[in-house]
Design a protein around this motif. Sequence first.
Motif, PDB file in Angstrom:
ATOM      1  N   GLU A 171       0.911  -1.230   0.078  1.00 20.11           N
ATOM      2  CA  GLU A 171      -0.209  -0.014   0.028  1.00 20.11           C
ATOM      3  C   GLU A 171       0.873   1.312   0.170  1.00 20.11           C
ATOM      4  O   GLU A 171       1.996   1.254   0.481  1.00 20.11           O
ATOM      5  CB  GLU A 171      -1.105  -0.056   1.223  1.00 20.11           C
ATOM      6  CG  GLU A 171      -1.732  -1.172   1.493  1.00 20.11           C
ATOM      7  CD  GLU A 171      -1.011  -2.068   2.390  1.00 20.11           C
ATOM      8  OE1 GLU A 171      -1.700  -3.079   3.135  1.00 20.11           O
ATOM      9  OE2 GLU A 171       0.253  -2.297   2.559  1.00 20.11           O
ATOM     10  N   TYR A 204      -4.807   1.561   7.107  1.00 25.84           N
ATOM     11  CA  TYR A 204      -5.357   1.093   6.104  1.00 25.84           C
ATOM     12  C   TYR A 204      -4.536  -0.206   5.589  1.00 25.84           C
ATOM     13  O   TYR A 204      -3.502   0.016   5.053  1.00 25.84           O
ATOM     14  CB  TYR A 204      -6.025   1.984   5.136  1.00 25.84           C
ATOM     15  CG  TYR A 204      -7.227   2.829   5.387  1.00 25.84           C
ATOM     16  CD1 TYR A 204      -6.879   3.642   6.378  1.00 25.84           C
ATOM     17  CD2 TYR A 204      -8.300   2.583   4.922  1.00 25.84           C
ATOM     18  CE1 TYR A 204      -8.089   4.569   6.914  1.00 25.84           C
ATOM     19  CE2 TYR A 204      -9.390   3.591   5.041  1.00 25.84           C
ATOM     20  CZ  TYR A 204      -9.418   4.296   6.150  1.00 25.84           C
ATOM     21  OH  TYR A 204     -10.159   5.029   6.702  1.00 25.84           O
ATOM     22  N   LEU A 245      -5.617   6.111  -1.893  1.00 27.26           N
ATOM     23  CA  LEU A 245      -4.577   5.099  -1.575  1.00 27.26           C
ATOM     24  C   LEU A 245      -4.378   4.035  -2.654  1.00 27.26           C
ATOM     25  O   LEU A 245      -5.058   3.795  -3.740  1.00 27.26           O
ATOM     26  CB  LEU A 245      -5.257   4.185  -0.427  1.00 27.26           C
ATOM     27  CG  LEU A 245      -5.514   4.856   1.002  1.00 27.26           C
ATOM     28  CD1 LEU A 245      -5.786   3.814   1.919  1.00 27.26           C
ATOM     29  CD2 LEU A 245      -4.684   5.684   1.393  1.00 27.26           C
ATOM     30  N   TRP A 258     -10.015  -3.687   0.980  1.00 27.41           N
ATOM     31  CA  TRP A 258      -9.409  -2.748   1.740  1.00 27.41           C
ATOM     32  C   TRP A 258      -9.726  -2.784   3.092  1.00 27.41           C
ATOM     33  O   TRP A 258     -11.254  -3.019   3.364  1.00 27.41           O
ATOM     34  CB  TRP A 258      -9.740  -1.222   1.184  1.00 27.41           C
ATOM     35  CG  TRP A 258      -8.519  -0.948   0.229  1.00 27.41           C
ATOM     36  CD1 TRP A 258      -8.951  -1.117  -1.345  1.00 27.41           C
ATOM     37  CD2 TRP A 258      -7.408  -0.375   0.266  1.00 27.41           C
ATOM     38  NE1 TRP A 258      -7.925  -0.623  -2.060  1.00 27.41           N
ATOM     39  CE2 TRP A 258      -6.896  -0.110  -1.215  1.00 27.41           C
ATOM     40  CE3 TRP A 258      -6.496  -0.132   1.215  1.00 27.41           C
ATOM     41  CZ2 TRP A 258      -5.779   0.303  -1.674  1.00 27.41           C
ATOM     42  CZ3 TRP A 258      -5.293   0.346   0.650  1.00 27.41           C
ATOM     43  CH2 TRP A 258      -4.882   0.506  -0.646  1.00 27.41           C
ATOM     44  N   ARG A 285      -9.376  -1.650   7.347  1.00 27.58           N
ATOM     45  CA  ARG A 285      -8.715  -0.476   8.171  1.00 27.58           C
ATOM     46  C   ARG A 285      -8.775  -0.973   9.678  1.00 27.58           C
ATOM     47  O   ARG A 285      -9.838  -1.591  10.112  1.00 27.58           O
ATOM     48  CB  ARG A 285      -9.466   0.797   7.961  1.00 27.58           C
ATOM     49  CG  ARG A 285     -11.023   0.855   8.674  1.00 27.58           C
ATOM     50  CD  ARG A 285     -11.430   2.109   8.004  1.00 27.58           C
ATOM     51  NE  ARG A 285     -12.777   2.388   8.715  1.00 27.58           N
ATOM     52  CZ  ARG A 285     -13.671   3.276   8.231  1.00 27.58           C
ATOM     53  NH1 ARG A 285     -13.093   4.299   7.394  1.00 27.58           N
ATOM     54  NH2 ARG A 285     -14.868   3.596   8.806  1.00 27.58           N
ATOM     55  N   THR A 340      -9.735   7.989  10.347  1.00 28.58           N
ATOM     56  CA  THR A 340      -8.628   7.772  10.780  1.00 28.58           C
ATOM     57  C   THR A 340      -8.249   6.279  11.066  1.00 28.58           C
ATOM     58  O   THR A 340      -9.140   5.843  12.150  1.00 28.58           O
ATOM     59  CB  THR A 340      -8.308   8.455  12.264  1.00 28.58           C
ATOM     60  OG1 THR A 340      -8.323  10.216  11.661  1.00 28.58           O
ATOM     61  CG2 THR A 340      -6.946   8.344  12.687  1.00 28.58           C
ATOM     62  N   THR A 361      -0.749   1.476   5.535  1.00 25.84           N
ATOM     63  CA  THR A 361      -0.731   3.019   5.374  1.00 25.84           C
ATOM     64  C   THR A 361      -1.569   3.679   6.217  1.00 25.84           C
ATOM     65  O   THR A 361      -2.815   3.459   6.277  1.00 25.84           O
ATOM     66  CB  THR A 361      -0.890   3.367   3.652  1.00 25.84           C
ATOM     67  OG1 THR A 361      -0.261   4.556   3.608  1.00 25.84           O
ATOM     68  CG2 THR A 361      -2.128   3.286   3.395  1.00 25.84           C
ATOM     69  N   GLN A 362      -1.185   4.784   6.837  1.00 21.28           N
ATOM     70  CA  GLN A 362      -1.680   5.255   7.795  1.00 21.28           C
ATOM     71  C   GLN A 362      -2.441   6.559   7.317  1.00 21.28           C
ATOM     72  O   GLN A 362      -1.943   7.287   6.581  1.00 21.28           O
ATOM     73  CB  GLN A 362      -0.809   5.721   9.007  1.00 21.28           C
ATOM     74  CG  GLN A 362      -1.603   6.791  10.170  1.00 21.28           C
ATOM     75  CD  GLN A 362      -2.298   5.836  11.114  1.00 21.28           C
ATOM     76  OE1 GLN A 362      -1.929   4.940  11.272  1.00 21.28           O
ATOM     77  NE2 GLN A 362      -3.454   6.593  11.254  1.00 21.28           N
ATOM     78  N   VAL A 363      -3.752   6.627   7.724  1.00 22.93           N
ATOM     79  CA  VAL A 363      -4.512   7.793   7.217  1.00 22.93           C
ATOM     80  C   VAL A 363      -5.029   8.361   8.524  1.00 22.93           C
ATOM     81  O   VAL A 363      -5.626   7.687   9.516  1.00 22.93           O
ATOM     82  CB  VAL A 363      -5.832   7.502   6.299  1.00 22.93           C
ATOM     83  CG1 VAL A 363      -6.742   8.657   6.121  1.00 22.93           C
ATOM     84  CG2 VAL A 363      -5.226   6.994   5.111  1.00 22.93           C
ATOM     85  N   GLY A 386      -1.019   7.009   2.056  1.00 26.08           N
ATOM     86  CA  GLY A 386      -1.901   7.513   3.301  1.00 26.08           C
ATOM     87  C   GLY A 386      -1.148   8.851   3.599  1.00 26.08           C
ATOM     88  O   GLY A 386      -0.067   9.177   2.885  1.00 26.08           O
TER      89      GLY A 386
END
Length: 117
Positions: free
Chosen positions: A6, A92, A20, A36, A38, A89, A111-113, A9
């Motif tokens: 991924e 992901y 993403l 996907w 999270r 938040t 990957t951080q969102v 983010g």
Amino acid sequence: QVHVAESGGGSVQAGGSLKLSCKTSGYTYNIYCFGWFRQPPGKEREAVVFIGTDGATRYADSARGRFTISKDNDKTVYLQMTSLTPEDTAMYYCAADRGCDGRPQVWGQGTQVTVSS
């Protein structure tokens, strides 16, 4: 051996958008479904959306109408997210599902969102 990775983010303000990407590799034919997921802070991982080998999609209620999954001919799966809220938040994850039964076997690193209000 299928592999997924991924990217994309980041941090965004509420109401913003992010896209993403999930680069997939290690397979020849269109035999994998992808999803996907999270994991919000302090909570369990949850499914966001799936895409089948025929392009059919299945969205969680929280994602429907705001998120769009797609894939291209270069084996990349995308998640376009709009109208983001702080509740989005999370870390992901992209995942590959050989059986297309919602139970993926291969996971990316995530990957951080982060969505700020």
